[in-house]
Design a protein around this motif. Structure first.
Motif, short mmCIF file in Angstrom:
data_model
loop_
_atom_site.label_atom_id
_atom_site.label_comp_id
_atom_site.label_asym_id
_atom_site.label_seq_id
_atom_site.Cartn_x
_atom_site.Cartn_y
_atom_site.Cartn_z
N VAL A 31 -75.84 84.68 -13.61
CA VAL A 31 -74.47 84.51 -13.14
C VAL A 31 -74.36 83.26 -12.26
O VAL A 31 -73.48 82.42 -12.44
CB VAL A 31 -74.00 85.75 -12.35
CG1 VAL A 31 -72.67 85.47 -11.66
CG2 VAL A 31 -73.87 86.95 -13.27
N GLY A 32 -75.28 83.15 -11.29
CA GLY A 32 -75.24 82.00 -10.39
C GLY A 32 -75.38 80.68 -11.12
O GLY A 32 -74.64 79.72 -10.85
N LEU A 33 -76.33 80.63 -12.04
CA LEU A 33 -76.56 79.38 -12.77
C LEU A 33 -75.41 79.05 -13.71
O LEU A 33 -75.06 77.88 -13.89
CB LEU A 33 -77.88 79.47 -13.55
CG LEU A 33 -79.14 79.55 -12.68
CD1 LEU A 33 -80.37 79.81 -13.54
CD2 LEU A 33 -79.32 78.27 -11.86
N VAL A 68 -72.75 77.55 -11.53
CA VAL A 68 -73.12 76.21 -11.06
C VAL A 68 -73.06 75.20 -12.19
O VAL A 68 -72.61 74.05 -12.00
CB VAL A 68 -74.52 76.24 -10.42
CG1 VAL A 68 -75.03 74.82 -10.15
CG2 VAL A 68 -74.49 77.02 -9.12
N TRP A 69 -73.51 75.62 -13.39
CA TRP A 69 -73.62 74.69 -14.52
C TRP A 69 -72.48 74.83 -15.52
O TRP A 69 -72.62 74.43 -16.69
CB TRP A 69 -74.97 74.87 -15.20
CG TRP A 69 -76.11 74.37 -14.35
CD1 TRP A 69 -76.05 73.44 -13.37
CD2 TRP A 69 -77.47 74.80 -14.40
NE1 TRP A 69 -77.29 73.24 -12.80
CE2 TRP A 69 -78.19 74.07 -13.42
CE3 TRP A 69 -78.17 75.73 -15.18
CZ2 TRP A 69 -79.56 74.23 -13.20
CZ3 TRP A 69 -79.53 75.90 -14.96
CH2 TRP A 69 -80.21 75.15 -13.99
N ALA A 70 -71.36 75.42 -15.10
CA ALA A 70 -70.15 75.47 -15.93
C ALA A 70 -70.40 76.07 -17.31
O ALA A 70 -70.10 75.47 -18.35
CB ALA A 70 -69.52 74.08 -16.06
N ASN A 71 -70.99 77.27 -17.33
CA ASN A 71 -71.22 78.03 -18.57
C ASN A 71 -72.13 77.31 -19.57
O ASN A 71 -71.96 77.43 -20.79
CB ASN A 71 -69.90 78.38 -19.25
CG ASN A 71 -69.07 79.36 -18.44
OD1 ASN A 71 -69.60 80.04 -17.56
ND2 ASN A 71 -67.79 79.44 -18.73
N ARG A 128 -77.56 76.91 -22.52
CA ARG A 128 -78.88 76.37 -22.82
C ARG A 128 -79.64 75.97 -21.55
O ARG A 128 -80.85 76.15 -21.46
CB ARG A 128 -78.75 75.19 -23.78
CG ARG A 128 -78.12 75.60 -25.11
CD ARG A 128 -78.04 74.43 -26.09
NE ARG A 128 -77.20 74.80 -27.23
CZ ARG A 128 -77.61 75.54 -28.26
NH1 ARG A 128 -78.86 75.98 -28.28
NH2 ARG A 128 -76.79 75.83 -29.24
N ALA A 129 -78.93 75.42 -20.57
CA ALA A 129 -79.59 75.05 -19.32
C ALA A 129 -80.17 76.28 -18.63
O ALA A 129 -81.29 76.25 -18.10
CB ALA A 129 -78.60 74.34 -18.39
N VAL A 130 -79.42 77.39 -18.67
CA VAL A 130 -79.91 78.64 -18.08
C VAL A 130 -81.14 79.13 -18.84
O VAL A 130 -82.13 79.60 -18.25
CB VAL A 130 -78.81 79.71 -18.08
CG1 VAL A 130 -79.34 81.04 -17.52
CG2 VAL A 130 -77.61 79.24 -17.25
N ALA A 132 -68.93 84.13 -17.56
CA ALA A 132 -69.93 83.88 -16.52
C ALA A 132 -70.32 85.14 -15.78
O ALA A 132 -71.41 85.21 -15.19
CB ALA A 132 -69.41 82.84 -15.53
N TYR A 133 -69.44 86.17 -15.79
CA TYR A 133 -69.71 87.38 -15.02
C TYR A 133 -70.26 88.52 -15.87
O TYR A 133 -70.55 89.59 -15.34
CB TYR A 133 -68.43 87.84 -14.32
CG TYR A 133 -67.94 86.88 -13.26
CD1 TYR A 133 -68.60 86.77 -12.05
CD2 TYR A 133 -66.83 86.07 -13.50
CE1 TYR A 133 -68.16 85.87 -11.09
CE2 TYR A 133 -66.38 85.17 -12.54
CZ TYR A 133 -67.05 85.08 -11.33
OH TYR A 133 -66.62 84.20 -10.38
N THR A 134 -70.39 88.33 -17.18
CA THR A 134 -70.89 89.42 -18.02
C THR A 134 -72.29 89.90 -17.64
O THR A 134 -72.59 91.09 -17.83
CB THR A 134 -70.85 89.04 -19.52
OG1 THR A 134 -71.52 87.79 -19.72
CG2 THR A 134 -69.42 88.94 -20.02
#
Length: 406
Positions: A168-170, A173-176, A179-181, A259-261
């Protein structure tokens, strides 16, 4: 008080043995790997639906195939660990394979690539699962075995809500950026493997026996009727409890932002983690069938809340009850397998248990996905509650002859 009065000698209070340090280390190994896995899995259903454009049936088939693969592979790794008399090398290999699979999710551009990554990840889970559970049973004294399985399950589940919380935090921060997460998940995965290598020492096999073929007929006969009853009960539980991916989809279907799922799995796993260790301790003192029946009643209530939810309160209640039923039953079933199987066949016993449960998981998740696409979310959870009710009835009928004969 009369100085000359006789002294009454009392026995010193009995103390339960402490859990070995290696049991705690196995718990933290599971915690780190679950952080790694749930960073990805808490977002994966929504990633598949929103980024790759697949339907709920495809999600169900991917999840069912992945989880079934993990459970089926456990039978072979369990047999092999009994044959060698060694648990840790297979556990290290399985955790290592799970860690190596994590970059594949970040690189996936089709549902087929996601399926391949999930299968590799779950093969790793299958390879490590039965040897790890058998190793835990070997390490823990019998009088605290329920607490040991509950502790490992609890720490594992801490990772299962820390991972989604990080997700959730990432994502915020990284706008959904899915892949970065997914790339971040590599770090705790490899830390898990390192901790297992340096932090857990495997006990020697009693009598330093040589290799034993656990699937010879005379050895398999040592698996009692009590053990096969546990296998049947475990399959009924799995058939009634499909993949948690559908909890995430249920929340998204209700309007929860992408983002909150992961909060869905965070909430479920907080309850799971809080319940697993106390109920593991309780299983050392009370009737196992009674606890299993309580777990099924809680699952029925969870499905009823999720099937009928029209507001966030009912959804939250259903998710919390789902986590509670997991905390009551999952460590208990593992402890029952360990208790009903000979020590030399524990790997094989966990393997067969998970083989049968794997088939049930594939059927359950495919059925859930089909019902979702054909009739909607409410039917999916209503069917799950119905299957749980059938499992409860079957278990009670099985226990009645034994109870009447006492």
């Amino acid at each position: 008080m009369n100085r000359n009065s006789p002294q009454i000698e009392t026995d010193p209070p009995r103390t339960r043995p402490a859990l070995p340090a290696a049991v705690w280390m196995l718990g933290f190994v599971s915690l780190l790997m679950d952080v790694s896995s749930e960073l990805i899995h808490s977002l994966l259903p929504v990633f598949l639906v929103t980024s790759l454009g697949v339907g709920a049936l495809t999600v169900g088939l991917i999840e069912g195939a992945a989880e079934a693969t993990a459970l089926i592979v456990k039978v072979f790794s369990g047999v092999l660990s009994d044959y060698w008399g060694r648990r840790k090398p297979l556990a290290v290999f399985g955790y290592g394979l799970g860690a190596l699979s994590k970059p594949l999710f970040a690189l996936a551009t089709t549902s087929g690539m996601v399926l391949a990554a999930r299968l590799i990840d779950r093969v790793g889970k299958g390879i490590r699962g039965a040897p790890r559970d058998a190793l835990l049973a070997d390490l823990a004294p019998a009088s605290v075995r329920g607490a040991a399985f509950g502790l490992r399950q609890s720490l594992d589940t801490v990772g299962a809500f820390v991972g989604p919380l990080l997700a959730v935090g990432l994502m915020l921060v990284w706008a959904n950026d899915f892949r970065a997460v997914f790339w971040v998940a590599i770090i705790p995965g490899f830390l898990s493997v390192a901790l297992l290598i340096v932090g857990v020492r495997e006990p020697k096999r009693p009598g330093d026996a040589g290799p034993v073929n656990p699937i010879r007929r005379e050895n398999l006969k040592q698996l009692s009727r009590a053990y096969w009853w546990v296998v049947a009960i475990g399959a009924m539980f799995t058939l009634a409890r499909f993949s948690e991916a559908f909890l995430v989809l249920r929340a998204a279907d209700g309007g929860l932002p992408i983002a909150y799922t992961p909060f869905v799995l965070i909430g479920m796993n907080v309850v799971y983690a809080l319940a697993a260790y106390p109920f593991g301790q309780l299983s050392d003192r009370v009737s196992h069938p009674t606890l299993l029946a309580v777990g099924l009643v809680v699952l029925i209530a969870a499905d009823a809340a999720l099937a009928s939810s029209t507001h966030w309160g009912a959804l939250a209640l259903g998710i919390g009850l789902w986590g509670l039923h997991m905390g009551i039953t999952q460590g208990l079933l593992a402890r029952m397998v360990a208790d009903t199987a000979p020590a030399a066949l524990r790997g094989t016993a966990f393997g067969f248990f998970n083989l049968v449960s794997g088939v049930a998981m594939l059927i359950a998740s495919a059925l859930a996905g089909w019902l979702w696409d054909a009739f909607g979310a409410s039917w999916t959870f209503a069917a799950g509650g119905g299957l749980a009710a059938v499992a409860l009835l079957a278990m009670l009928l099985q226990l009645r002859p034994a109870a009447s004969g006492v």
